[in-house]
Design a protein around this motif. Structure first.
Motif, PDB file in Angstrom:
ATOM      1  N   TRP A  69       0.832  -1.211   0.000  1.00 47.92           N
ATOM      2  CA  TRP A  69       0.000   0.000   0.000  1.00 47.92           C
ATOM      3  C   TRP A  69       0.861   1.254   0.000  1.00 47.92           C
ATOM      4  O   TRP A  69       0.569   2.233  -0.696  1.00 47.92           O
ATOM      5  CB  TRP A  69      -0.929  -0.018   1.214  1.00 47.92           C
ATOM      6  N   GLU A  72       1.928   1.794  -3.476  1.00 44.42           N
ATOM      7  CA  GLU A  72       0.805   2.231  -4.312  1.00 44.42           C
ATOM      8  C   GLU A  72       0.509   3.717  -4.100  1.00 44.42           C
ATOM      9  O   GLU A  72       0.191   4.444  -5.046  1.00 44.42           O
ATOM     10  CB  GLU A  72      -0.438   1.397  -3.990  1.00 44.42           C
ATOM     11  N   ARG A  76       1.395   7.193  -7.024  1.00 43.71           N
ATOM     12  CA  ARG A  76       0.468   8.210  -7.529  1.00 43.71           C
ATOM     13  C   ARG A  76       0.884   9.629  -7.152  1.00 43.71           C
ATOM     14  O   ARG A  76       0.104  10.565  -7.291  1.00 43.71           O
ATOM     15  CB  ARG A  76      -0.949   7.906  -7.008  1.00 43.71           C
ATOM     16  N   GLN A 273     -10.074   9.990  -4.674  1.00 48.26           N
ATOM     17  CA  GLN A 273      -9.918   9.081  -5.808  1.00 48.26           C
ATOM     18  C   GLN A 273      -8.588   8.334  -5.737  1.00 48.26           C
ATOM     19  O   GLN A 273      -8.542   7.104  -5.894  1.00 48.26           O
ATOM     20  CB  GLN A 273     -10.016   9.873  -7.123  1.00 48.26           C
ATOM     21  N   THR A 274      -7.486   9.054  -5.511  1.00 48.33           N
ATOM     22  CA  THR A 274      -6.178   8.395  -5.449  1.00 48.33           C
ATOM     23  C   THR A 274      -6.088   7.492  -4.224  1.00 48.33           C
ATOM     24  O   THR A 274      -5.435   6.446  -4.271  1.00 48.33           O
ATOM     25  CB  THR A 274      -5.045   9.444  -5.397  1.00 48.33           C
ATOM     26  N   LYS A 276      -8.609   5.779  -2.898  1.00 54.16           N
ATOM     27  CA  LYS A 276      -9.343   4.565  -3.258  1.00 54.16           C
ATOM     28  C   LYS A 276      -8.520   3.695  -4.211  1.00 54.16           C
ATOM     29  O   LYS A 276      -8.449   2.471  -4.060  1.00 54.16           O
ATOM     30  CB  LYS A 276     -10.677   4.928  -3.922  1.00 54.16           C
ATOM     31  N   GLU A 277      -7.897   4.341  -5.217  1.00 51.35           N
ATOM     32  CA  GLU A 277      -7.109   3.592  -6.206  1.00 51.35           C
ATOM     33  C   GLU A 277      -5.932   2.876  -5.554  1.00 51.35           C
ATOM     34  O   GLU A 277      -5.640   1.721  -5.865  1.00 51.35           O
ATOM     35  CB  GLU A 277      -6.610   4.538  -7.304  1.00 51.35           C
ATOM     36  N   SER A 278      -5.248   3.578  -4.649  1.00 46.84           N
ATOM     37  CA  SER A 278      -4.097   2.968  -3.981  1.00 46.84           C
ATOM     38  C   SER A 278      -4.533   1.814  -3.089  1.00 46.84           C
ATOM     39  O   SER A 278      -3.885   0.762  -3.035  1.00 46.84           O
ATOM     40  CB  SER A 278      -3.348   4.017  -3.153  1.00 46.84           C
ATOM     41  N   LEU A 280      -7.321  -0.082  -3.382  1.00 48.23           N
ATOM     42  CA  LEU A 280      -7.780  -1.204  -4.208  1.00 48.23           C
ATOM     43  C   LEU A 280      -6.601  -1.906  -4.880  1.00 48.23           C
ATOM     44  O   LEU A 280      -6.573  -3.140  -4.969  1.00 48.23           O
ATOM     45  CB  LEU A 280      -8.771  -0.710  -5.269  1.00 48.23           C
ATOM     46  N   GLY A 281      -5.618  -1.118  -5.353  1.00 52.20           N
ATOM     47  CA  GLY A 281      -4.433  -1.712  -5.976  1.00 52.20           C
ATOM     48  C   GLY A 281      -3.665  -2.583  -4.996  1.00 52.20           C
ATOM     49  O   GLY A 281      -3.244  -3.700  -5.323  1.00 52.20           O
TER      50      GLY A 281
END
Length: 438
Positions: A69, A72, A76, A273-274, A276-278, A280-281
Motif C-alpha cells: 500500500w 501504491e 500516484r 480518488q487516489t 481509493k485507487e491505492s 484497491l491496488g
C-alpha cells in the motif's frame, strides 16, 4: 507408488495446469490435492483448511499489504519527477550522464516500494520521455531501467524477502538488513557498466544535455536536491526504525503507510480518488500474493506426506555435492524456472523442495534468501514472463524480445553478483551479524 512415478505425475500436473493459464495459486492447490490423493490421505479438506489458515493468519505477513500500500500511494505522487530533477544536476558530468538517473532513481524508489515492476514503471514514466528528448541511446535507456528496476526486489522493504521470510521462517528484519550491501553492490555494478559502455560509445550519446543542467552553479544544484528530501526522509523514517531496533518490519510498514499518506497530502496528490485507487491496488496485489502463499503452504504439507523433499535431500547427500556445487545446480534450475514463472511464484513453489536440501548442506538460510532474490531478479528480465520487460514494452511499444536483448548485459551483471555473493558470503551476512552484536 514409486517415488520416481510420483514425481513424474506431480510434475506433469503442475506443468499442464500452469500452461493451461489457470492461476498459479490454483495450480499449487491442485498439485497438493493430487499428491494427497495418491498418498491415500482421507482428510484432505481438514488438512487444506488448517494449513491455508495457518499460512495466511500470521502477524508477520501483515507487513506485506502495508508495504504494498505504501508503494501504491507513492506511485500516484510526483515522486519520480522529483527524483529526476533532484538527481540530474549531479550526474550531468559523469560518464553515462543522465542514464544514471535511471539507476539511482530506481534505487531510491526501491527503498520505498518493494516491487520490481512498480519501480521500473514509476521511474520509466518520467525518465524515458526526458532521455528520449535529449537523444540518449534507446538500448541503454531501456536496459538500465529494466535492470535497475529489479532492485525493487532486493533493497528493503522487499516484497520477495517478506514472502521468503514467511516461507522459510527467517526473521524479516534480518533479511531486510542483509539486503542492504548486496543492493549497494548491484548499484555499483550497474553504474560501472554504464560508465564503461558510455566511454566506449561516446558517438552514440548526445553532444550535450540542455543548457539549464550544464550551466548550473553548485548552489543551484544544492537547491535542486531539496526535491529528494521527502522521499529520503521517508526511507530513513521506515528503514531507520527497523535498523535502530525501534520497530519490527510490520510496525515499520504501518509507519511507512502513515508517512506516505502525509507525503502525498503535502505534495497535493492525495484525493479521495487516489486514496481509493491505492487501497484497491494494494488489496488486489496482496490477495494475489497471499493466495499463492496459502497454496504453497498446502503444497508443502502435501509434499511432506509424499516424502519427496526428504528423498531429494537424501539424493543430494548421496551425490556428495559441496555447497558451491549445489548453488550452481540451483542457479541453473532457477534460471530455467524463471522463463515460466514470476518471482513470487518461484519462491513459494520451490521453498518446500529446496530448503531441506539447502539446510542439509549447511547453507545459511539468511544468505540463501538474498541469493534467491538475486536469481528471481534475473527472471524479471528474461522472456517470456519477465515482468520488467512487459513494463518497458507498455511504456515504449517496442518488441519484447528487443527489450530483452537490451537488458541482457544486466542479466549477466546479476549473474556476476551471484558469483560474488557465493565467493564472499559476508556481503549478505556481515551486516545482520554486526547489528545483532550491537
Amino acid at each position: 507408488m514409486e517415488m520416481t512415478h510420483l514425481i513424474i505425475i506431480l510434475g506433469a500436473v503442475l506443468l499442464v495446469s500452469l500452461l493451461s493459464g489457470i492461476w498459479v495459486a490454483a495450480s499449487l492447490f491442485l498439485v497438493g490435492f493430487v499428491a494427497l490423493m495418491l498418498n491415500d490421505n482421507s482428510n484432505i479438506g481438514l488438512v487444506m483448511a488448517t494449513t491455508t489458515w495457518g499460512a495466511s493468519a500470521t502477524w508477520t505477513l501483515a507487513a506485506l499489504p502495508l508495504f504494498i500500500w505504501m508503494g501504491e500511494i507513492l506511485f500516484r505522487t510526483k515522486l519520480s519527477q522529483d527524483l529526476f530533477h533532484g538527481l540530474a544536476p549531479w550526474l550531468n558530468k559523469v560518464p553515462g550522464r543522465l542514464l544514471h538517473v535511471n539507476i539511482l532513481g530506481c534505487t531510491i524508489f526501491a527503498a520505498v516500494s518493494g516491487s520490481s515492476a512498480a519501480t521500473a514503471a514509476t521511474i520509466g514514466k518520467i525518465t524515458i520521455p526526458e532521455l528520449e528528448k535529449r537523444g540518449y541511446p534507446m538500448k541503454m535507456m531501456l536496459g538500465t531501467l529494466a535492470g535497475s528496476g529489479t532492485l525493487g526486489f532486493l533493497i528493503p522493504p522487499s516484497i520477495i524477502l517478506i514472502v521468503y521470510g514467511v516461507s522459510a521462517e527467517v526473521s524479516i528484519s534480518r533479511l531486510f538488513i542483509a539486503g542492504v550491501l548486496p543492493g549497494a553492490m548491484l548499484v555499483v555494478l550497474f553504474m560501472g557498466y554504464t560508465m564503461i559502455w558510455s566511454m566506449l560509445n561516446k558517438d552514440k550519446f548526445p553532444e550535450e544535455d540542455d543548457e539549464e543542467l550544464t550551466n548550473m552553479t553548485f548552489g543551484q544544484k544544492l537547491y535542486a536536491t531539496r526535491r529528494l528530501f521527502p522521499v529520503m526522509g521517508l526511507i530513513l523514517f521506515v528503514l531507520g526504525s527497523i535498523y535502530a531496533g525501534f520497530a519490527t518490519a510490520t510496525e515499520a510498514a504501518a509507519l511507512g503507510v502513515f508517512g506516505a499518506l502525509i507525503l502525498s497530502l503535502v505534495t497535493g496528490n492525495l484525493s479521495l480518488q487516489t486514496f481509493k485507487e491505492s487501497l484497491l491496488g494494494a488489496t488486489r496485489t496482496s490477495c494475489m500474493i497471499t493466495f499463492i502463499i496459502a497454496g504453497a503452504a498446502f503444497l508443502s504439507l502435501a509434499m511432506g506426506f509424499t516424502g519427496i523433499p526428504r528423498a531429494l535431500a537424501e539424493s543430494i547427500s548421496v551425490m556428495g555435492l559441496t555447497p558451491t556445487q549445489l548453488i550452481i545446480v540451483l542457479t541453473l534450475f532457477f534460471m530455467v524456472l524463471g522463463f515460466f514463472l514470476d518471482g513470487i511464484s518461484m519462491v513459494v513453489l520451490t521453498t518446500s523442495i529446496v530448503l531441506p536440501m539447502v539446510e542439509s548442506s549447511g547453507i545459511n538460510l539468511l544468505w540463501f534468501g538474498i541469493y534467491v532474490v538475486l536469481v528471481v531478479e534475473m527472471s524479471q528480465i528474461t522472456p517470456p514472463v519477465g515482468f520488467n520487460l512487459f513494463v518497458m514494452q507498455g511504456l515504449t511499444k517496442i518488441n519484447i524480445l528487443k527489450i530483452a536483448a537490451y537488458a541482457l548485459p544486466f542479466f549477466f551483471l546479476l549473474l556476476t553478483a551471484i558469483v560474488l555473493l557465493t565467493v564472499f558470503p559476508g556481503i549478505a551476512t556481515w551486516l545482520p551479524q554486526l547489528m545483532t552484536q550491537k
